[in-house]
Design a protein around this motif. Structure first.
Motif, PDB file in Angstrom:
ATOM      1  N   ALA A  47      36.448 -17.383  29.547  1.00 31.24           N
ATOM      2  CA  ALA A  47      37.516 -16.373  29.499  1.00 31.24           C
ATOM      3  C   ALA A  47      38.509 -16.645  28.374  1.00 31.24           C
ATOM      4  N   ARG A  48      38.836 -17.933  28.147  1.00 32.25           N
ATOM      5  CA  ARG A  48      39.757 -18.303  27.064  1.00 32.25           C
ATOM      6  C   ARG A  48      41.071 -17.515  27.146  1.00 32.25           C
ATOM      7  N   LEU A  49      41.769 -17.644  28.256  1.00 35.78           N
ATOM      8  CA  LEU A  49      43.045 -16.958  28.450  1.00 35.78           C
ATOM      9  C   LEU A  49      44.162 -17.839  27.908  1.00 35.78           C
ATOM     10  N   ALA A  50      44.705 -17.472  26.785  1.00 36.37           N
ATOM     11  CA  ALA A  50      45.623 -18.350  26.064  1.00 36.37           C
ATOM     12  C   ALA A  50      46.925 -18.607  26.819  1.00 36.37           C
ATOM     13  N   ASP A  51      47.399 -17.636  27.596  1.00 36.67           N
ATOM     14  CA  ASP A  51      48.694 -17.791  28.257  1.00 36.67           C
ATOM     15  C   ASP A  51      48.569 -18.145  29.742  1.00 36.67           C
ATOM     16  N   TRP A  52      47.410 -18.679  30.130  1.00 37.28           N
ATOM     17  CA  TRP A  52      47.164 -19.043  31.525  1.00 37.28           C
ATOM     18  C   TRP A  52      46.837 -20.526  31.650  1.00 37.28           C
ATOM     19  N   GLU A  53      47.157 -21.074  32.833  1.00 37.42           N
ATOM     20  CA  GLU A  53      46.800 -22.447  33.190  1.00 37.42           C
ATOM     21  C   GLU A  53      46.064 -22.419  34.520  1.00 37.42           C
ATOM     22  N   LEU A  54      44.976 -23.158  34.627  1.00 41.30           N
ATOM     23  CA  LEU A  54      44.233 -23.289  35.878  1.00 41.30           C
ATOM     24  C   LEU A  54      44.684 -24.562  36.583  1.00 41.30           C
ATOM     25  N   VAL A  55      45.163 -24.426  37.808  1.00 38.68           N
ATOM     26  CA  VAL A  55      45.618 -25.569  38.600  1.00 38.68           C
ATOM     27  C   VAL A  55      44.637 -25.773  39.750  1.00 38.68           C
ATOM     28  N   ILE A  56      44.015 -26.944  39.801  1.00 40.44           N
ATOM     29  CA  ILE A  56      43.067 -27.287  40.870  1.00 40.44           C
ATOM     30  C   ILE A  56      43.761 -28.274  41.799  1.00 40.44           C
ATOM     31  N   ALA A  57      44.026 -27.833  43.016  1.00 37.46           N
ATOM     32  CA  ALA A  57      44.769 -28.644  43.979  1.00 37.46           C
ATOM     33  C   ALA A  57      43.965 -28.797  45.255  1.00 37.46           C
TER      34      ALA A  57
END
Length: 247
Positions: free
Chosen positions: A211-221
């Motif tokens: 996806a390469r979403l420049a303004d997003w962060e994926l948080v794995i909790a």
């Protein structure tokens, strides 16, 4: 109403621990007389206080199925109106089936995802053996099977069971927290759940890289079940998205 709950009392149960504890504390709060019947493991003494004021009957069990004569004695002497079994593929499930055959008491079984296709295929030959020995007949003779969602109900039917199914999601408790601190120029996508191959986090990371979403962060909790977190961090680095993923 009196309910005997057959499940482990400690963190050794993984995700079942919190789910079963929360459900039965809520039932106790609604005036249901709940009692837990639990085998003893290495974490029982440390985690037992969490069950207060619910009474707990502990018994010794052994072997991979946690086999026990003691639980059968407890079930013979019980005055409960209902037996609720959490999880399958264990001797407690067999003991509950035997108690139902002798006393006619209704039995509810909550598989907790253990009949999902992925779970059934994992160690498949062992589960086929246990199924032939007692598990399948126990599931067929249960008064009701408790599914946590529609997809789990579909998995139960795909397994070939015609037993009545009730779909009731797990409850949640929301902690008191302040406003989330999210940078104004960035959005966050949260994965919340145990870190395990069953959850498809590797596929999530591959999709994230695509996806390469420049303004997003994926948080794995979540809880690292079996030490898979390090492998996922390496995968994120290999995919070139380590700077957009946090654990």
């Amino acid at each position: 109403m009196q309910v005997d709950v057959l499940s482990g009392a400690s963190r050794a149960e993984g995700g079942l621990f919190g789910a079963v504890l929360g459900l039965n504390q809520a039932l106790h709060g609604q005036g249901v007389a709940v009692r837990l019947l639990s085998h003893i493991d290495e974490f029982t003494s440390a985690d037992l206080p969490a069950w207060a004021p619910i009474p707990v009957e502990l018994y010794k069990a052994r072997g991979p199925l946690l086999s026990s004569f003691a639980i059968r004695k407890l079930l013979r002497e019980t005055s409960s109106d209902l037996l609720h079994v959490h999880g399958i593929w264990r001797d407690a499930q067999w003991a509950a089936r035997q108690a139902r055959s002798k006393t006619g008491k209704p039995v509810v079984i909550s598989p907790h995802g253990m009949l999902d296709p992925w779970a059934v295929k994992n160690s498949a030959w062992k589960k086929k053996l246990i199924g032939a020995l007692f598990a399948n007949e126990s599931l067929r003779r249960a008064s009701c099977l408790h599914a946590l969602c529609d997809s789990e109900a579909d998995s139960i039917r795909a397994y070939g069971l015609k037993t009545p199914v009730a779909v009731i999601p797990n409850g949640i408790e929301l902690p008191e927290v302040g406003a989330p601190r999210v940078p104004a120029d960035r959005k966050r996508l949260l994965f919340l759940g145990r870190i395990h191959p069953k959850k498809g986090i590797d596929e999530l990371l591959k999709g994230w890289a695509h996806a390469r979403l420049a303004d997003w962060e994926l948080v794995i909790a979540g809880w690292d079940d079996g030490g898979h977190e390090d492998g996922l961090k390496k995968l994120a680095a290999d995919l070139g998205v380590a700077d957009a993923v946090s654990f």
